[in-house]
Design a protein around this motif. Structure first.
Motif, short mmCIF file in Angstrom:
data_model
loop_
_atom_site.label_atom_id
_atom_site.label_comp_id
_atom_site.label_asym_id
_atom_site.label_seq_id
_atom_site.Cartn_x
_atom_site.Cartn_y
_atom_site.Cartn_z
N UNK A 48 0.85 -1.20 0.00
CA UNK A 48 0.00 0.00 0.00
C UNK A 48 0.88 1.24 0.00
N UNK A 49 1.89 1.24 0.86
CA UNK A 49 2.81 2.38 0.93
C UNK A 49 3.52 2.60 -0.40
N UNK A 50 3.98 1.50 -1.01
CA UNK A 50 4.71 1.62 -2.29
C UNK A 50 3.78 2.20 -3.37
N UNK A 51 2.54 1.76 -3.37
CA UNK A 51 1.58 2.27 -4.35
C UNK A 51 1.32 3.76 -4.14
N UNK A 52 1.16 4.16 -2.88
CA UNK A 52 0.85 5.57 -2.59
C UNK A 52 2.01 6.48 -2.97
N UNK A 53 3.25 5.99 -2.75
CA UNK A 53 4.39 6.89 -3.01
C UNK A 53 4.87 6.75 -4.45
N UNK A 57 -6.09 0.74 -5.40
CA UNK A 57 -6.54 2.15 -5.49
C UNK A 57 -5.32 3.07 -5.53
N UNK A 58 -4.33 2.76 -4.71
CA UNK A 58 -3.14 3.63 -4.64
C UNK A 58 -2.39 3.62 -5.96
N UNK A 59 -2.25 2.44 -6.57
CA UNK A 59 -1.50 2.36 -7.83
C UNK A 59 -2.24 3.11 -8.93
N UNK A 60 -3.56 2.92 -8.96
CA UNK A 60 -4.36 3.62 -9.99
C UNK A 60 -4.10 5.13 -9.90
N UNK A 86 -4.14 10.75 -0.66
CA UNK A 86 -4.15 10.96 0.80
C UNK A 86 -5.43 10.38 1.39
N UNK A 87 -6.49 10.32 0.59
CA UNK A 87 -7.73 9.73 1.10
C UNK A 87 -7.51 8.24 1.37
N UNK A 88 -6.85 7.56 0.43
CA UNK A 88 -6.58 6.12 0.64
C UNK A 88 -5.76 5.94 1.92
N UNK A 89 -4.77 6.82 2.09
CA UNK A 89 -3.90 6.70 3.28
C UNK A 89 -4.69 6.95 4.55
N UNK A 90 -5.57 7.96 4.52
CA UNK A 90 -6.35 8.28 5.73
C UNK A 90 -7.24 7.10 6.12
N UNK A 91 -7.83 6.46 5.10
CA UNK A 91 -8.72 5.32 5.39
C UNK A 91 -7.90 4.16 5.95
N UNK A 92 -6.77 3.85 5.31
CA UNK A 92 -5.91 2.78 5.82
C UNK A 92 -5.47 3.13 7.24
N UNK A 93 -5.16 4.40 7.47
CA UNK A 93 -4.71 4.85 8.80
C UNK A 93 -5.80 4.65 9.84
N UNK A 94 -7.03 5.06 9.52
CA UNK A 94 -8.09 5.02 10.54
C UNK A 94 -8.45 3.57 10.88
N UNK A 95 -8.29 2.66 9.91
CA UNK A 95 -8.52 1.24 10.21
C UNK A 95 -7.45 0.76 11.20
#
Lengths: 211, 56, 229, 244
Positions: free
Chosen positions: C155-160, C222-225, D160-169
């Motif tokens: 997930x982190x890799x996708x987001x960054x 979602x992150x990769x998209x 950042x929305x994806x991160x916030x959701x992953x974070x809150x879980x």
């Protein structure tokens, strides 16, 4: 109602309002040539239509049905060829094609060979992509495109890095796709030698096309 | 009054804690107002560009 | 010609075998996380004490923090290469559910980094005075823990992906999410070393892994998209 | 050329105007409540039998800790709404939360340390709640770092929305794991003060401060929201009147 129609397409890239209320239609068996200055938004348009880029607003209709550009069913019938051919440099041309097309449908090694033959790339089919020239790589990518058998092609400057023979290959592949009832959207200034019935063009100006 | 501030010895922990909180409250008020002002400024700049851009 | 469409499962299988074959062709990338883990673990005796008795007390922390940082190191390349050569885009456009392909890529990443790190831990454990009887416990807890680390890391890799010099940010995003794995994992190892039953923390590690397996591929897709735009 | 984007819920110009009118309705009550709670907490409330006057740090520590967690919750739910229904206003709310949340997480950490010092003689104590707040602070930093790292506003919102959701879980899981970690190592715990057992004259100021801080946050959020809406609406025609 044509196979593919777009209405009310608005796209922002950072601050710039790149595409403003774009709308157009592409009938079956027709190639829409997207032209315009650099940075006008040709690539953006193709990426939005392929679901790779989110638009501010877009009404897309594919074969009579409203679809979201990210819908897997829509993607199953679409092939996107971007600036860099999607090839792993450690794999050979044959392995790359088998993988890229294999993601979509069953592929036999015979199919791969015939695809390589179609783009006259047999002689370098077993060398790793690393060792191929940009033009040769582009041919391998075109082979995968041809083999994918998808109905809608999104081509972004398909003839880059190609010599005259290569450009002729692109034109013939597109003609073959159109005669099979397929559709093509190509961002290219190349004359594809298509009859008027099979050709339409869309000018993307710096201020986008006003509806 | 002074023994109030002394907080029987806890003063050096208590008042800094309240000071930090006060700073945070004021800072966020200022930051929020400035963010809004800057956003308006940017909007004016964007409209300027657009008006001059699209007029023939 | 009838065109038989590839099922999502076999598409994921294709991605998994592709990544494994790619790794075999360029093994150097596999060695780096292992070398890093070894160096981190072996620095502690030099920095702290050669006495095995004392080292045994901090062994759980060293092994788990080392494994965490080593798998973090390997995450950087998870998507970056595919994004730069354009193949990741084809994952999004090929019509297969991106979640399945992300799960396959994460599994490949775990097989290539998490699993080797886990197998290496007992060896380093010996250097840190860990008794041999504790090895199965350490192996099993790290097995579960590294799975969750790979999932969170994906997930982190996708987001960054869309961030310039995203390496540091990747760790900043991933480490806080990895705290539960670290806490339960280190405790499991501690119990293994002291010979007590480690079922408690092991169940918790298992629970984290199951949660990761269900949610992480979704978030990674979602992150990769978004990262590819 | 006149185009506007209509969103099903909360069209931006409408929200922009409402945010403007509501701000004072939150700001003033917040101010009054906080001042009243200050008076109650510092003057009226009796000293704690154990911690003496020192316990009064509770009146700034607990509300900040509450804001820190509550704001992350608001941020994550706004992010989820923004992602699912593709609403820019929701992303604007999420963007407006991060800064304030990080600030008050920092405040809760500092006040927690100042409270721990007289109790345990050291500034930092691996108390489960303090540790969880520290991790929450890192989550905020990660969120803001991700937003800063992406240039395109739309993409920054969604990532950042994806991160916030992953974070809150993960927040409840992190809190549980830290409490669990604390229990097995019997680390010292500063914050044994559980609210219900407090006498009314101690409890009332705390509740007022909590409400005051919450209303304060709402006021700040509304102001920042207006800024974030302007940024996202770019050159929508309704902005012209606003700028006049």
């Amino acid at each position: 109602m044509s196979e593919l129609s777009v209405k009310n397409l608005h796209v922002f890239r950072g601050e710039r309002h790149l595409l403003r209320g774009l709308g157009f239609e592409v009938p079956a068996g027709c190639c829409l040539q997207v032209v315009g200055a650099n940075g006008a938004g040709k690539t953006t348009l193709l990426r939005v239509m392929s679901g790779l880029l989110e638009a501010e607003s877009l009404e897309l209709t594919w074969r009579g049905e409203r679809v979201e550009p990210r819908d897997p069913e829509y993607h199953a019938e679409l092939s996107y060829l971007g600036h860099d051919p999607a090839l792993k440099s450690d794999f050979t041309a044959a392995e790359n094609i088998a993988f890229n097309v294999g993601l979509r449908r069953r592929v036999a090694s015979q199919d791969v060979r015939s695809a390589l033959a179609r783009v006259s790339a047999e002689k370098f089919s077993d060398r790793p992509i690393r060792s191929l020239s940009a033009g040769q790589r582009r041919r391998v990518a075109l082979a995968a495109l041809w083999l994918s058998g998808t109905r809608l092609w999104m081509l972004d400057e398909p003839a880059t890095n190609l010599d005259a023979a290569g450009q002729a290959l692109v034109a013939s592949l597109i003609q073959e796709q159109l005669s099979g009832g397929g559709l093509v959207m190509a961002a290219t200034h190349q004359d594809l030698g298509l009859p008027a019935a099979q050709r339409a063009s869309l000018e993307i100006g710096v201020h986008g096309v006003r509806t | 009054m002074s023994e109030f501030f002394a907080m029987d010895g806890y003063a050096i922990f208590l008042w800094p804690a309240y000071l930090v909180t006060l700073i945070a409250i004021l800072a966020n008020v200022m930051l929020a107002r400035r963010a809004h002002a800057e956003a308006k400024q940017e909007a004016r700049r964007r409209f300027a560009i657009e008006d001059e851009g699209s007029s023939p | 010609m009838t065109v038989r469409r590839t099922t999502a499962f076999s598409a994921a299988g294709l991605v998994l075998t592709r990544d494994l074959r790619l790794a075999v062709r360029r093994p150097s990338q596999l060695i780096q996380p292992l070398a890093f883990f070894a160096v981190v673990a072996l620095l502690f005796p030099l920095g702290y004490t050669p006495e095995l008795g004392k080292l045994r007390a901090i062994a759980p922390g060293v092994l788990w923090v080392g494994a965490l940082l080593a798998s973090m190191l390997a995450l950087e390349s998870l998507f970056r290469e595919d994004a730069s050569d354009g193949t990741l885009e084809q994952f999004v456009v090929c019509g297969q559910p991106l979640v399945a392909l992300m799960a396959a890529k994460t599994l490949a990443h775990w097989l290539l980094t998490g699993l080797p790190l886990t197998l290496m831990a007992p060896v380093l454990g010996i250097a840190l005075g860990v008794p041999v009887e504790a090895m199965p416990g350490i192996l099993f807890s790290l097995l579960l823990g590294t799975v969750t680390l790979s999932l969170i890391g994906a997930v982190g890799a996708g987001l960054t992906l869309g961030v310039r010099r995203g390496g540091v940010l990747l760790s900043l995003l991933t480490l806080p999410l990895a705290v539960p794995v670290l806490v339960f994992g280190a405790r499991a190892t501690e119990l293994a070393i002291s010979g007590e039953s480690l079922m408690g923390p092991l169940y918790l590690l298992g629970a984290l892994a199951v949660l990761g397996i269900t949610l992480a591929p979704l978030a990674a897709a979602a992150a990769v998209r978004i990262g590819l735009e | 050329m006149n185009w506007t984007w209509f969103h099903r819920l909360g069209s931006p110009p409408h929200i922009y105007r409402i945010a403007g009118t509501l701000t004072p309705w939150f700001a003033w009550p917040a101010g009054l409540l906080i001042v009243a709670a200050l008076y109650g907490g510092l003057v009226l409330a009796p000293p704690d039998y154990q911690q003496g006057e020192g316990f009064r740090i509770l009146y700034v520590h607990a509300p900040s800790a509450w804001l820190a967690v509550m704001i992350y919750g608001v941020m994550a739910s706004a992010a989820a709404v923004g992602l699912i229904w593709r609403m820019k206003v929701a992303h604007a709310v999420a963007a407006s939360c991060a800064g304030v949340g990080a600030w008050f997480t920092a405040v809760s950490l500092v006040t927690g340390m100042l409270w721990g010092k007289p109790m345990w003689g050291t500034y930092w104590v691996w108390d489960p709640r303090l540790t969880a707040q520290l991790i929450l602070f890192i989550l905020y930093l990660g969120y803001m770092g991700l937003r800063a790292g992406i240039d395109d506003l739309g993409r920054a919102d969604r990532a950042s929305a994806v991160l916030a959701i992953v974070g809150v879980v993960n927040i409840p899981i992190i809190r549980y794991s830290v409490e669990w970690w604390n229990s097995i190592h019997q680390a010292p715990s500063v914050m044994k003060m559980d609210r219900p057992s407090m006498p009314l004259d101690m409890l009332a100021p705390l509740l007022m401060m909590l409400l005051g801080f919450t209303l304060y946050f709402a006021a700040i959020l509304l102001v920042r929201l207006r800024a974030e809406i302007l940024r996202r609406e770019r050159t929508a025609s309704w902005i012209r009147e606003v700028l006049r």
